[in-house]
Design a protein around this motif. Structure first.
Motif, PDB file in Angstrom:
ATOM      1  N   UNK A  21       0.652  -0.728  -0.054  1.00 15.78           N
ATOM      2  CA  UNK A  21       0.041   0.000  -0.390  1.00 15.78           C
ATOM      3  C   UNK A  21       1.333   1.402  -0.002  1.00 15.78           C
ATOM      4  N   UNK A  22       0.966   2.344  -1.197  1.00 13.34           N
ATOM      5  CA  UNK A  22       1.898   3.670  -1.110  1.00 13.34           C
ATOM      6  C   UNK A  22       0.720   4.590  -0.203  1.00 13.34           C
ATOM      7  N   UNK A  23      -0.344   4.680  -0.086  1.00 14.96           N
ATOM      8  CA  UNK A  23      -1.274   5.574   0.776  1.00 14.96           C
ATOM      9  C   UNK A  23      -2.415   5.006   1.534  1.00 14.96           C
ATOM     10  N   UNK A  24      -2.689   5.506   2.474  1.00 15.01           N
ATOM     11  CA  UNK A  24      -3.796   4.824   3.052  1.00 15.01           C
ATOM     12  C   UNK A  24      -4.287   6.344   3.847  1.00 15.01           C
ATOM     13  N   UNK A  25      -5.973   6.051   4.429  1.00 12.77           N
ATOM     14  CA  UNK A  25      -6.198   7.156   5.035  1.00 12.77           C
ATOM     15  C   UNK A  25      -7.279   6.290   6.129  1.00 12.77           C
ATOM     16  N   UNK A  26      -7.970   6.037   7.237  1.00 12.11           N
ATOM     17  CA  UNK A  26      -8.642   5.723   7.850  1.00 12.11           C
ATOM     18  C   UNK A  26      -9.017   7.079   8.749  1.00 12.11           C
ATOM     19  N   UNK A  27     -11.194   7.243   8.632  1.00 19.64           N
ATOM     20  CA  UNK A  27     -11.047   8.083   9.064  1.00 19.64           C
ATOM     21  C   UNK A  27     -12.370   7.079   9.893  1.00 19.64           C
ATOM     22  N   UNK A  28     -12.231   7.803  12.042  1.00 21.38           N
ATOM     23  CA  UNK A  28     -13.798   7.481  12.618  1.00 21.38           C
ATOM     24  C   UNK A  28     -14.024   8.438  12.787  1.00 21.38           C
ATOM     25  N   UNK A  29     -15.911   7.763  13.545  1.00 25.09           N
ATOM     26  CA  UNK A  29     -16.523   8.714  14.217  1.00 25.09           C
ATOM     27  C   UNK A  29     -17.363   7.847  14.609  1.00 25.09           C
ATOM     28  N   UNK A  30     -16.769   7.610  15.997  1.00 30.75           N
ATOM     29  CA  UNK A  30     -17.490   6.597  16.958  1.00 30.75           C
ATOM     30  C   UNK A  30     -17.404   7.352  18.212  1.00 30.75           C
ATOM     31  N   UNK A  31     -18.249   6.492  19.048  1.00 28.13           N
ATOM     32  CA  UNK A  31     -19.162   6.578  20.315  1.00 28.13           C
ATOM     33  C   UNK A  31     -17.676   6.132  21.266  1.00 28.13           C
ATOM     34  N   UNK A  32     -17.972   6.195  22.973  1.00 22.71           N
ATOM     35  CA  UNK A  32     -16.910   5.580  23.594  1.00 22.71           C
ATOM     36  C   UNK A  32     -16.715   4.308  23.318  1.00 22.71           C
ATOM     37  N   UNK A  33     -18.514   3.460  23.001  1.00 21.98           N
ATOM     38  CA  UNK A  33     -17.848   2.215  22.952  1.00 21.98           C
ATOM     39  C   UNK A  33     -17.087   1.428  21.281  1.00 21.98           C
ATOM     40  N   UNK A  34     -17.004   2.772  20.645  1.00 21.59           N
ATOM     41  CA  UNK A  34     -16.095   2.257  19.227  1.00 21.59           C
ATOM     42  C   UNK A  34     -17.627   2.201  18.369  1.00 21.59           C
TER      43      UNK A  34
END
Length: 324
Positions: free
Chosen positions: A234-247
């Protein structure tokens, strides 16, 4: 790539040195996920072992179907290619990096498994999976400043076999990742880390190991994809999370591999259970219902958080002007 049959034992006998193996699978019925994690403290001649089976999609509760956590089990004559622990777990390589047979019978007798892990592709070391200008000399999360360099190997596997819980039997026929990490533990607070894994049948496998940069944004540090039967860097990767305290919540990824193919994946996260998995360490297992180009896959995300950081955030929230 280092040998995958015997432990590494640094000459200085550092008690922090460990080697970790992780195997997992998903059943064809109810989508139960079973994880087998062994942390070998080789210079102490003991191992910590966690076996966990989440409650599956038919259970309305956030919980585990089964957990067994054992610490300081004698290693005895175990090696990476031939593991035999007193909690009922055995793993035999025939040969290493190609085929592993895992058998488990819980001490209580409730759970039994016989699983065959066969390599889908070659194994990938950290020089292959690391995302950055240059591969690091060791695993950043496990190494201490004065320690021998750490490392890791990941490998896409195909898993077949059977899992028994009480008097219910479940067939296993799935793709999975096998991991082997080594290095030294650290007592310093660590950022949250998430290992996310998705298999769109034989078309696409995505594996990402991320570290939290801020509460919604993770830096992807290690990754690979399997596309058209070949493991790709993998040359480039992005991970964006919109989560609560429980995940639980939403997640989106954008990954570009070494063939310049880009994959945009979105998904919903559901927490299936939490457990203490080490000193100041809380692990949450999450299911991902992922979408890629109209194709849907069930994936899994393992979120490991430092309990001290969780407490810091909750303390800050409690004293914020907007808290109730």
């Amino acid at each position: 790539m280092r040998a995958s049959t015997s432990f590494t034992r640094p000459a200085f006998r550092d008690p922090r040195w460990h080697e970790r193996l992780e195997f997992s699978c998903v059943t064809t019925r109810e989508d139960l996920r079973a994880s087998f994690v062994i942390d070998f403290l080789t210079n102490l001649d003991v191992a910590d072992c966690w076996v966990a089976i989440d409650a599956g999609r038919s259970c309305p509760q956030t919980d585990f179907e089964f957990t067994d956590s054992q610490i300081h089990l004698p290693i005895d004559g175990s090696q990476l290619s031939n593991v035999r622990l007193s909690n009922g777990l055995t793993i035999e390589a025939a040969p290493a990096l190609h085929h592993y047979t895992l058998e488990y019978l819980s001490v209580c007798g409730r759970v039994a498994a016989r699983l065959e892990f066969r390599a889908r592709t070659r194994a990938a070391d950290q020089d292959f999976t690391f995302i950055g200008d240059a591969a690091s000399s060791g695993d950043e999360g496990m190494a201490a400043d004065d320690a021998a360099p750490g490392g890791r190997i990941d490998q896409p596997m195909h898993v077949t076999g059977e899992l028994r819980i009480d008097d219910s039997f479940f067939t296993v026929d799935c793709h999975s990742n096998r991991s082997h990490e080594w290095g030294t533990t650290t007592s310093l607070p660590q950022p949250s880390a998430s290992v996310d894994e998705m298999h769109f049948s034989d078309e696409l496998t995505v594996y990402l190991d991320t570290r939290e940069v801020r509460e919604t944004w993770n830096s992807v540090e290690h990754a690979y994809v399997v596309r058209k039967g070949r493991i790709r860097a993998v040359k480039a990767a992005m991970a964006v999370y919109d989560t609560s305290d429980t995940g639980a919540g939403k997640v989106r990824y954008e990954i570009t591999d070494d063939a310049d193919d880009t994959y945009r994946i979105s998904g919903s996260l559901t927490s299936t259970g939490q457990m203490i998995s080490g000193p100041n360490e809380l692990t949450a297992v999450r299911r991902i219902v992922a979408d890629w180009n109209g194709r849907t896959a069930l994936g899994f995300s393992t979120l490991v958080s430092d309990i001290r950081e969780i407490q810091r955030r909750r303390r800050a929230h409690r004293h914020s002007p907007n808290s109730s």
